[in-house]
Design a protein around this motif. Structure first.
Motif, PDB file in Angstrom:
ATOM      1  N   ALA A  24       8.125  16.899 -12.544  1.00 11.61           N
ATOM      2  CA  ALA A  24       7.171  17.670 -11.752  1.00 11.61           C
ATOM      3  C   ALA A  24       5.927  17.998 -12.573  1.00 11.61           C
ATOM      4  CB  ALA A  24       7.818  18.952 -11.249  1.00 11.61           C
ATOM      5  N   ARG A  72       5.071  11.261  -7.331  1.00 12.62           N
ATOM      6  CA  ARG A  72       6.446  11.739  -7.105  1.00 12.62           C
ATOM      7  C   ARG A  72       7.013  11.193  -5.799  1.00 12.62           C
ATOM      8  NH1 ARG A  72       9.445  15.125  -9.794  1.00 12.62           N
ATOM      9  NH2 ARG A  72      10.546  16.212  -8.167  1.00 12.62           N
ATOM     10  N   ALA A  73       6.173  11.137  -4.776  1.00 10.34           N
ATOM     11  CA  ALA A  73       6.621  10.595  -3.485  1.00 10.34           C
ATOM     12  C   ALA A  73       6.986   9.123  -3.626  1.00 10.34           C
ATOM     13  CB  ALA A  73       5.529  10.776  -2.439  1.00 10.34           C
ATOM     14  N   ASP A 119       1.849  13.552 -10.382  1.00  8.37           N
ATOM     15  CA  ASP A 119       1.199  14.242  -9.268  1.00  8.37           C
ATOM     16  C   ASP A 119       2.005  13.985  -7.992  1.00  8.37           C
ATOM     17  OD1 ASP A 119       0.540  11.677  -8.497  1.00  8.37           O
ATOM     18  OD2 ASP A 119      -1.624  11.953  -8.574  1.00  8.37           O
ATOM     19  N   GLN A 120       1.589  14.584  -6.881  1.00  9.88           N
ATOM     20  CA  GLN A 120       2.372  14.541  -5.641  1.00  9.88           C
ATOM     21  C   GLN A 120       2.593  13.122  -5.133  1.00  9.88           C
ATOM     22  OE1 GLN A 120       3.991  17.298  -5.598  1.00  9.88           O
ATOM     23  NE2 GLN A 120       3.594  17.812  -3.478  1.00  9.88           N
TER      24      GLN A 120
END
Length: 91
Positions: free
Chosen positions: A11, A19-20, A15-16
């Motif tokens: 985390a 991670r996705a 970044d988002q």
């Protein structure tokens, strides 16, 4: 406990969008996702990451890991000689 530590490190490092993408990869190829996670955690521990890894950076890391773990597939044909009954004289 170990999973919590891994998730917290990831985390902080990703970044988002990255991670996705990594979680989507884990659904399809869990062994490859684990290798990428290990690679990222190792880089983070040695301070080789400057800031958060973007989705494009993750794609580059995926390509590196894929090249390292690429399996070479070879196909061998074992041709057996078949006795041909045409060689004998027909009666």
């Amino acid at each position: 406990r170990e999973a919590e530590i891994r998730n917290s490190i990831l985390a902080q490092v990703l970044d988002q969008a990255a991670r996705a993408r990594l979680s989507n990869l884990a659904l399809v190829k869990p062994d490859k996702a684990k290798a990428v996670e290990n690679y990222l955690i190792q880089m983070a521990r040695f301070g080789q990451l400057a800031g958060k890894v973007s989705e494009q950076g993750l794609i580059e890391i995926l390509e590196k890991v894929s090249q390292q773990t690429e399996k070479k597939t070879t196909v061998k044909f074992n041709r057996r000689k078949v006795l041909d009954s045409d060689e004998e004289d027909d009666y």
